[in-house]
Design an enzyme around this catalytic site. Structure first.
Site, PDB file in Angstrom:
ATOM      1  N   HIS A 173      -8.486  -4.392  -1.064  1.00  0.00           N
ATOM      2  CA  HIS A 173      -7.356  -3.788  -0.372  1.00  0.00           C
ATOM      3  C   HIS A 173      -7.446  -4.039   1.137  1.00  0.00           C
ATOM      4  CE1 HIS A 173      -3.981  -0.975  -0.892  1.00  0.00           C
ATOM      5  NE2 HIS A 173      -4.221  -0.657   0.360  1.00  0.00           N
ATOM      6  N   ASP A 180      -9.690  -2.728  -6.921  1.00  0.00           N
ATOM      7  CA  ASP A 180      -9.219  -2.020  -5.735  1.00  0.00           C
ATOM      8  C   ASP A 180      -9.739  -0.587  -5.742  1.00  0.00           C
ATOM      9  OD1 ASP A 180      -7.784  -0.871  -3.629  1.00  0.00           O
ATOM     10  OD2 ASP A 180      -6.019  -2.109  -4.030  1.00  0.00           O
ATOM     11  N   SER A 208       0.822  -1.202   0.000  1.00  0.00           N
ATOM     12  CA  SER A 208       0.000   0.000   0.000  1.00  0.00           C
ATOM     13  C   SER A 208       0.864   1.263   0.000  1.00  0.00           C
ATOM     14  CB  SER A 208      -0.947  -0.060   1.197  1.00  0.00           C
ATOM     15  OG  SER A 208      -2.013   0.825   1.063  1.00  0.00           O
TER      16      SER A 208
END
Length: 745
Positions: free
Chosen positions: A734, A688, A602
């Protein structure tokens, strides 16, 4: 962009929401540890191909065909689409198709290795997971727990061998979902559970009426958090486009109704619910990354309007607990504590030590009367030392416990409201993570928690208030990790700041400079690196790897200032920290550049990508999971769900030219150039909502082209072309997922 504020208040917790979710909660085997819950809707697909949302009627059991993780079908507009949009979409599809083909061509090369690793991970998982049961929660004489999708009820004195099954997820028609949160009403007549899938960010809340034959009382889509204010009154928040801004109240007896209670108008704020430990108040918490506001709902009068504690003030973050008509406030208010712990109200500190703050971002414990709760009435009870972090906090009838971290070491602080003293206990040196267990009973005499590290499976400990000591709980036989050595280092960064590093390696390993090294980094949002137990980390240790965790600025490992020193116009400090950490590791004989890999997920992708642009010779490979690599373009797009909220972390390049130039100076995508890059393996998710796939696709394309350009321009002996591989998963989101999905990844 990346983890929203909720992750800062959770177990980020970890990161499901360790604090907010542990009271009146069954924390499940597969909690959402990093990012919020998923998008799960109840759809009616029985009448037409175009599904529409529906709410299941009371008393119904939901067939699995009604479970979906996508929005209802939308009728495409007949208007002519913008030419640039069509071109962009076509480019995206072509890039995705090309990368999928590339992955299918490359994957067979790794089949044998994949098979070996998968077998080993399954063996480790069976050893260390089967020995640790799912959390139990006791309410009166009843004990509730969840295992393998089944909800059980047992009598506290009968043992779990006589437990009865209340219901299962398969009964509800959700066999592939997992439980994200559970709340049981005070009279134990209702149970609210949120279910999510791996493909989305929103959850569906199902309210079950318990009894001889539990039935579905109500289904609420797109729910984030929920709490019982009374036996039949449930408050809940709804989530849309990763934002949580509305609070509703719904009732289940007499005049059943649902009404809107609170709406947050500021897009930077995220709303969450929490019940104080004594269940006196339900709190509506509205938080941004720099300020917060709390409203109280009196659980004795759940229909009365919420009452404001303290209006939001820039720089003041606070969280509320309650005890004997006093609000206890964890907060950043006032001057920061820059020296040894401060104690007021005649509190005596028996043992001096260093401390720290995880999901709370707070530096003080203060108190104020319920009737006059404004910050002008806040009185200091306890303040943390500099570079200390509060990881977790639990209130009891006569004491409160603070779990603290400083320079990587974990501590336990017990504050007695009776003797006005503070007892400090340093926890085992190998411990890196806390997991506080649920303690719904306010008067309990023992606090239970678990300690772990990336290579040490969770161990259960108990602190006895009466005996004033710490006891390691022996559960079932678990192999003891004795051959792993833990080392804590400090690297001197460019500006002389000392940056902590935690290193793990096999005690029996010789010639460490020849061993492969895996470096981990994150450095954003004031969030700590995830250092909970992972089977793959233990496997690497057993195979001779060295693991290093770099606690760079921008993360939260050393308190609020540590985060501030690594965000917005200070983001490059995190890059300097990472560079200094890797160089120190090599200087001390922990591996060497040609055997070093860097792992990030991330927002950690920003620092990892920046390092590969500026110091590619320091590492041989990178592994990036759903990385944030296109900061500038993302922060220029205000239509994305998190852009406005993220301005407090990255800045606003649309209104600040200096900010734009600064982001451009470190943004991984903007700074790719022809040079010898390390090999890169990236995993991403097609749907995502936090990290746009288009940015990752363009990053990979540009990176691969730069590497090829460099190779074509140079003819050095031994010159090599790095592997740059992208694996785009159709499913997944995510957030952390099931064991099976994690194993495949």
């Amino acid at each position: 962009c990346c983890a929203g504020l909720r992750n800062l208040l959770q177990d980020w917790l970890s990161f499901s929401a360790k604090y907010y979710c542990k009271h009146n909660l069954l924390q499940t085997v597969s909690p959402c540890r990093k990012i919020g819950p998923s998008k799960c809707h109840i759809l009616d697909c029985s009448k037409s191909p175009s599904c529409t949302h529906r709410t299941a009627p009371p008393g119904s059991i939901l067939p699995c065909r009604f479970f979906s993780c996508k929005e209802g079908s939308k009728v495409p507009s007949k208007r002519k689409q913008n030419t640039s949009t069509v071109t962009s979409d076509l480019l995206h599809k072509n890039l995705l198709k090309s990368e999928q083909k590339n992955w299918n061509d490359i994957f067979p090369t790794y089949k044998a290795m994949t098979k070996r690793i998968k077998k080993k991970l399954e063996e480790l998982h069976n050893i260390y997971t089967l020995t640790s049961g799912s959390p139990r929660m006791r309410l009166g004489d009843n004990v509730y727990f969840e295992e393998n999708g089944y909800i059980f009820l047992a009598k506290a004195d009968d043992g779990e061998g006589n437990a009865e099954i209340l219901f299962s997820l398969e009964d509800l028609g959700f066999p592939d979902a997992f439980i994200q949160r559970i709340r049981i009403s005070p009279d134990q007549k209702y149970m609210a559970i949120s279910l999510k899938s791996e493909n989305s960010e929103e959850a569906t809340c199902i309210i079950m009426k318990l009894g001889n034959l539990p039935v579905v009382e109500k289904v609420i889509p797109s729910v984030f958090s929920f709490e019982w204010a009374a036996n039949d009154v449930l408050y809940y928040t709804t989530q849309k486009n990763l934002k949580c801004q509305n609070v509703f109240m719904t009732t289940f007896t007499y005049q059943k109704h649902t009404k809107l209670v609170y709406t947050e108008q500021d897009a930077r704020f995220f709303v969450d619910l929490y019940c104080t430990k004594d269940r006196r108040f339900l709190t509506i918490n509205s938080n941004s990354k720099t300020s917060s506001e709390v409203w109280l709902v009196d659980c004795r009068h759940p229909f009365e309007p919420p009452v404001l504690v303290q209006a939001r003030t820039v720089g003041v973050i606070y969280h509320i607990e309650h005890r004997k008509d006093q609000l206890y406030i964890l907060t950043t208010y006032g001057e920061p504590a820059e020296y040894k712990a401060i104690l007021t109200d005649n509190y005596i500190h028996r043992i001096n030590f260093d401390t720290h703050c995880k999901s709370y971002r707070s530096s003080k414990l203060m108190k104020a009367p319920v009737a006059s709760s404004g910050k002008e009435n806040w009185q200091l009870v306890y303040a943390l030392e500099k570079k200390t972090k509060l990881v977790d906090f639990e209130m009891f009838s006569d004491d409160c416990i603070m779990f603290l971290k400083n320079a990587g070491h974990l501590y336990l602080n017990v504050i007695s409201f009776v003797s006005h003293s503070v007892q400090s206990i340093k926890l085992p040196t190998w411990a890196c993570e806390f997991e506080l267990e649920s303690h719904p009973e306010l008067t309990t005499s023992t606090c239970y928690f678990q300690l772990s590290s990336p290579v040490h499976p969770p161990k259960r400990f108990a602190y006895s208030f009466k005996e004033n000591n710490l006891i390691e709980q022996a559960v079932q036989e678990v192999p003891i990790i004795t051959n792993c050595h833990t080392t804590r280092l400090l690297a001197k960064s460019k500006d002389e700041t000392l940056v902590p590093i935690t290193v793990f390696h096999n005690k029996n390993s010789k010639e460490l400079h020849r061993r492969p090294l895996l470096v981990h980094v994150y450095g954003a949002y004031g969030i700590d690196l995830n250092m909970s137990f992972k089977e793959e980390k233990l496997m690497l240790i057993e195979e001779g790897w060295i693991l290093a965790y770099c606690h760079v600025r921008g993360g939260g490992e050393q308190g609020l200032g540590w985060h501030r020193d690594g965000c917005q116009h200070n983001k490059l400090k995190g890059l300097h920290d990472l560079r200094a950490c890797i160089r120190l590791l090599h200087q001390l004989g922990f591996s060497q550049p040609k055997h070093t890999a860097l792992a990030a997920a991330s927002a950690g992708g920003v620092l990892a990508g920046a390092l590969s642009n500026t110091e590619p010779a320091l590492i041989r490979a990178m592994v990036l999971q759903a990385p944030f690599v296109d900061v500038l373009n993302t922060m220029m797009k205000t239509h994305l769900p998190l852009t406005i909220e993220e301005q407090e972390e990255w800045g606003n390049p649309l209104e600040d030219e200096k900010c734009m130039k600064y982001i451009k100076s470190y943004c991984p995508y903007q700074n790719i150039k022809p040079q010898c890059y390390p090999s890169v393996f990236i995993t991403a998710y097609e749907n995502d909502e936090r990290i746009p796939l288009t940015g990752i696709l363009q990053y990979v394309q540009k990176l691969r082209k730069a590497a090829l350009d460099h190779a074509s321009r140079t003819s050095k002996k031994g010159n090599w072309i790095p592997n740059i591989i992208l694996y785009v998963q159709e499913n997944g989101s995510h957030c952390d997922s099931s064991w099976e999905h994690s194993l495949n990844e």
